[in-house]
Design a protein around this motif. Sequence first.
Motif, PDB file in Angstrom:
ATOM      1  N   VAL A  97      59.876  23.670  71.712  1.00  0.00           N
ATOM      2  CA  VAL A  97      59.276  24.929  72.127  1.00  0.00           C
ATOM      3  C   VAL A  97      58.038  24.629  72.972  1.00  0.00           C
ATOM      4  O   VAL A  97      57.280  23.696  72.677  1.00  0.00           O
ATOM      5  N   VAL A  98      57.838  25.434  74.008  1.00  0.00           N
ATOM      6  CA  VAL A  98      56.622  25.333  74.801  1.00  0.00           C
ATOM      7  C   VAL A  98      56.058  26.735  74.996  1.00  0.00           C
ATOM      8  O   VAL A  98      56.814  27.700  75.159  1.00  0.00           O
ATOM      9  N   VAL A  99      54.737  26.861  74.917  1.00  0.00           N
ATOM     10  CA  VAL A  99      54.050  28.133  75.124  1.00  0.00           C
ATOM     11  C   VAL A  99      53.072  27.947  76.274  1.00  0.00           C
ATOM     12  O   VAL A  99      52.267  27.007  76.269  1.00  0.00           O
ATOM     13  N   ALA A 100      53.153  28.823  77.261  1.00  0.00           N
ATOM     14  CA  ALA A 100      52.313  28.684  78.457  1.00  0.00           C
ATOM     15  C   ALA A 100      51.791  30.035  78.909  1.00  0.00           C
ATOM     16  O   ALA A 100      52.418  31.079  78.662  1.00  0.00           O
ATOM     17  N   GLU A 101      50.630  30.022  79.559  1.00  0.00           N
ATOM     18  CA  GLU A 101      50.099  31.241  80.151  1.00  0.00           C
ATOM     19  C   GLU A 101      50.856  31.564  81.433  1.00  0.00           C
ATOM     20  O   GLU A 101      51.491  30.706  82.052  1.00  0.00           O
ATOM     21  N   ALA A 102      50.741  32.829  81.837  1.00  0.00           N
ATOM     22  CA  ALA A 102      51.583  33.342  82.916  1.00  0.00           C
ATOM     23  C   ALA A 102      51.316  32.703  84.266  1.00  0.00           C
ATOM     24  O   ALA A 102      52.210  32.622  85.110  1.00  0.00           O
ATOM     25  N   GLY A 103      50.085  32.240  84.503  1.00  0.00           N
ATOM     26  CA  GLY A 103      49.745  31.700  85.815  1.00  0.00           C
ATOM     27  C   GLY A 103      50.001  30.221  85.974  1.00  0.00           C
ATOM     28  O   GLY A 103      49.736  29.659  87.042  1.00  0.00           O
ATOM     29  N   LEU A 104      50.505  29.561  84.935  1.00  0.00           N
ATOM     30  CA  LEU A 104      50.791  28.134  85.035  1.00  0.00           C
ATOM     31  C   LEU A 104      51.976  27.916  85.964  1.00  0.00           C
ATOM     32  O   LEU A 104      53.031  28.521  85.785  1.00  0.00           O
ATOM     33  N   PRO A 105      51.849  27.028  86.957  1.00  0.00           N
ATOM     34  CA  PRO A 105      53.001  26.733  87.819  1.00  0.00           C
ATOM     35  C   PRO A 105      54.150  26.146  87.003  1.00  0.00           C
ATOM     36  O   PRO A 105      53.939  25.303  86.124  1.00  0.00           O
ATOM     37  N   VAL A 106      55.345  26.599  87.283  1.00  0.00           N
ATOM     38  CA  VAL A 106      56.512  26.093  86.560  1.00  0.00           C
ATOM     39  C   VAL A 106      56.640  24.586  86.753  1.00  0.00           C
ATOM     40  O   VAL A 106      57.012  23.862  85.822  1.00  0.00           O
ATOM     41  N   ALA A 107      56.314  24.089  87.939  1.00  0.00           N
ATOM     42  CA  ALA A 107      56.403  22.646  88.198  1.00  0.00           C
ATOM     43  C   ALA A 107      55.510  21.862  87.249  1.00  0.00           C
ATOM     44  O   ALA A 107      55.887  20.780  86.780  1.00  0.00           O
ATOM     45  N   SER A 108      54.329  22.390  86.935  1.00  0.00           N
ATOM     46  CA  SER A 108      53.428  21.713  86.007  1.00  0.00           C
ATOM     47  C   SER A 108      53.988  21.708  84.594  1.00  0.00           C
ATOM     48  O   SER A 108      53.897  20.707  83.874  1.00  0.00           O
ATOM     49  N   LEU A 109      54.573  22.826  84.197  1.00  0.00           N
ATOM     50  CA  LEU A 109      55.191  22.899  82.875  1.00  0.00           C
ATOM     51  C   LEU A 109      56.331  21.887  82.767  1.00  0.00           C
ATOM     52  O   LEU A 109      56.451  21.167  81.775  1.00  0.00           O
ATOM     53  N   LEU A 110      57.167  21.828  83.795  1.00  0.00           N
ATOM     54  CA  LEU A 110      58.297  20.893  83.775  1.00  0.00           C
ATOM     55  C   LEU A 110      57.815  19.449  83.687  1.00  0.00           C
ATOM     56  O   LEU A 110      58.405  18.629  82.974  1.00  0.00           O
ATOM     57  N   GLU A 111      56.747  19.137  84.396  1.00  0.00           N
ATOM     58  CA  GLU A 111      56.222  17.776  84.385  1.00  0.00           C
ATOM     59  C   GLU A 111      55.703  17.413  82.999  1.00  0.00           C
ATOM     60  O   GLU A 111      55.900  16.282  82.518  1.00  0.00           O
ATOM     61  N   THR A 112      55.054  18.341  82.336  1.00  0.00           N
ATOM     62  CA  THR A 112      54.513  18.073  81.007  1.00  0.00           C
ATOM     63  C   THR A 112      55.617  17.788  79.997  1.00  0.00           C
ATOM     64  O   THR A 112      55.565  16.801  79.257  1.00  0.00           O
ATOM     65  N   VAL A 113      56.617  18.650  79.952  1.00  0.00           N
ATOM     66  CA  VAL A 113      57.668  18.462  78.940  1.00  0.00           C
ATOM     67  C   VAL A 113      58.576  17.293  79.289  1.00  0.00           C
ATOM     68  O   VAL A 113      59.213  16.713  78.399  1.00  0.00           O
ATOM     69  N   ARG A 114      58.621  16.928  80.564  1.00  0.00           N
ATOM     70  CA  ARG A 114      59.421  15.763  80.968  1.00  0.00           C
ATOM     71  C   ARG A 114      58.908  14.496  80.299  1.00  0.00           C
ATOM     72  O   ARG A 114      59.674  13.574  79.985  1.00  0.00           O
ATOM     73  N   GLY A 115      57.591  14.440  80.046  1.00  0.00           N
ATOM     74  CA  GLY A 115      57.018  13.278  79.385  1.00  0.00           C
ATOM     75  C   GLY A 115      57.524  13.083  77.971  1.00  0.00           C
ATOM     76  O   GLY A 115      57.422  11.988  77.416  1.00  0.00           O
ATOM     77  N   ALA A 116      58.080  14.151  77.366  1.00  0.00           N
ATOM     78  CA  ALA A 116      58.665  14.058  76.024  1.00  0.00           C
ATOM     79  C   ALA A 116      60.188  14.032  76.097  1.00  0.00           C
ATOM     80  O   ALA A 116      60.854  14.298  75.099  1.00  0.00           O
ATOM     81  N   ALA A 117      60.719  13.730  77.283  1.00  0.00           N
ATOM     82  CA  ALA A 117      62.175  13.687  77.504  1.00  0.00           C
ATOM     83  C   ALA A 117      62.817  15.036  77.179  1.00  0.00           C
ATOM     84  O   ALA A 117      63.893  15.111  76.590  1.00  0.00           O
ATOM     85  N   GLN A 118      62.116  16.109  77.588  1.00  0.00           N
ATOM     86  CA  GLN A 118      62.621  17.460  77.393  1.00  0.00           C
ATOM     87  C   GLN A 118      62.567  18.217  78.707  1.00  0.00           C
ATOM     88  O   GLN A 118      61.935  17.783  79.668  1.00  0.00           O
ATOM     89  N   GLU A 119      63.222  19.367  78.742  1.00  0.00           N
ATOM     90  CA  GLU A 119      63.202  20.157  79.967  1.00  0.00           C
ATOM     91  C   GLU A 119      63.404  21.633  79.667  1.00  0.00           C
ATOM     92  O   GLU A 119      64.038  22.002  78.676  1.00  0.00           O
ATOM     93  N   LEU A 120      62.818  22.458  80.533  1.00  0.00           N
ATOM     94  CA  LEU A 120      63.089  23.888  80.553  1.00  0.00           C
ATOM     95  C   LEU A 120      64.125  24.089  81.647  1.00  0.00           C
ATOM     96  O   LEU A 120      63.841  23.895  82.836  1.00  0.00           O
TER      97      LEU A 120
END
Length: 427
Positions: A97-120
């Motif tokens: 699960v990931v929780v993010a604020e509305a203004g966070l770029p999707v690319a940044s979110l993807l990069e963060t979860v990629r570090g845990a071998a996960q993806e949205l």
Amino acid sequence: MADLRRLAGALRQHGGEVREAGPGDVVDGVPATAVARPTSAEGVVAVLREATAQGLATVPRGAGTALDWGAPPERADLILDTTGLDRLVEHGAGDLVVVAEAGLPVASLLETVRGAAQELVVDLPPDRLAGGSTVGGLLSTGASGPRRLQRGGVRDLVLGATVVLPDGTRASSGGKVVKNVAGYDLAKLLTGAYGTLGIVVRAAFRLHPARPDRAFVVGSGPLADVAAWARDVVASQLAPAAVEIDRPAGSDVAEVAVLLEGTGDAVGQRAEAAAGLVGGRVQAEPPRWWAALPGVSTGSTSGGVETGGATLAKATATLTGVAGLLTAARAAEQRYDVGIALRGTAAGVLHAAVTGTPEATALAVGHLRAAAPSPREGTVTVLRASREVRAALDAWGPVGGLDLMRAIKRQLDPGRNLAPGRFVGGI
């Protein structure tokens, strides 16, 4: 006219800024008077409450990569810029699960979860991703890419959201939240509503483990054959992650591309089997047009020519109805002297880029709608178009449940203060 002094006063203790709108602060041709950029949910509450008290029409804006989708608002007194809400609130890697604020770029979110071998698994069009498309924009447009075939669309991946209603009420629904609005799953309700019901300030999403190995299978042939091959792959036991079709404008030939994901040699074996079904070749990389909207990608099978002012439409159909859409596109070109590039998932969510005069474009869209004649069997919705094209047709076409949608709008936004007119039926 917006009272900037009062808006700034409402926002002052919560952080952020209010300014006069400039030449670039336009929503699909409709200029704004003021822009507010809060940096907290409390700031959104305060500024939206004040804007509604002033009788202003407020339109939320993230990176603006799809601000000209949907219909132009009747007015846009205030743009509420959500890019100040750019925090990753929580990444529960163990819970996917990931929780993010509305203004966070999707690319940044993807990069963060990629570090845990996960993806949205949303597969936004490359131009929107590169342009900084935000979590709020993702939900507002309800955009999904090729892998929705197996993992579902954005509405299936969003677990919950916290939103602010026009009167400043902060409400939440779904997972990872504490206060719910009785009777509504706000996260899903606001997905694809173009900011007309509430302003999302944070959202929670379901993640998937990243699959380390992948292979693509690409084949081409006559339109009817490609549609049949795609159906065969979708219905097979190969469990494709995506099956995409690209039909360039003016062509009697289309391409089908199949994505297989997984681990180890099994991926290659499934790819070889898929190649047998579509008469295609196995390759490591996707075709150049993969995940891109038609008329936008410079690496398309139509020679890489930008279509510039093309009308962009979203066409849905049943699995068996995709063949009819492909045939209808070719017939409309020949009948109305237009070009129609069609691209998307073989499961029945495609985008069309239509080029031609406004009158011919409107007729061509009507022809496509005849191939997807009802909300149950499919629809054709115009996302982006010139004012001349919009004047010549109903951008939304037939929509089921419109009375219910209007009733929800009246309940959540009785004063029509949020992006009035942006959504279907003038909502």
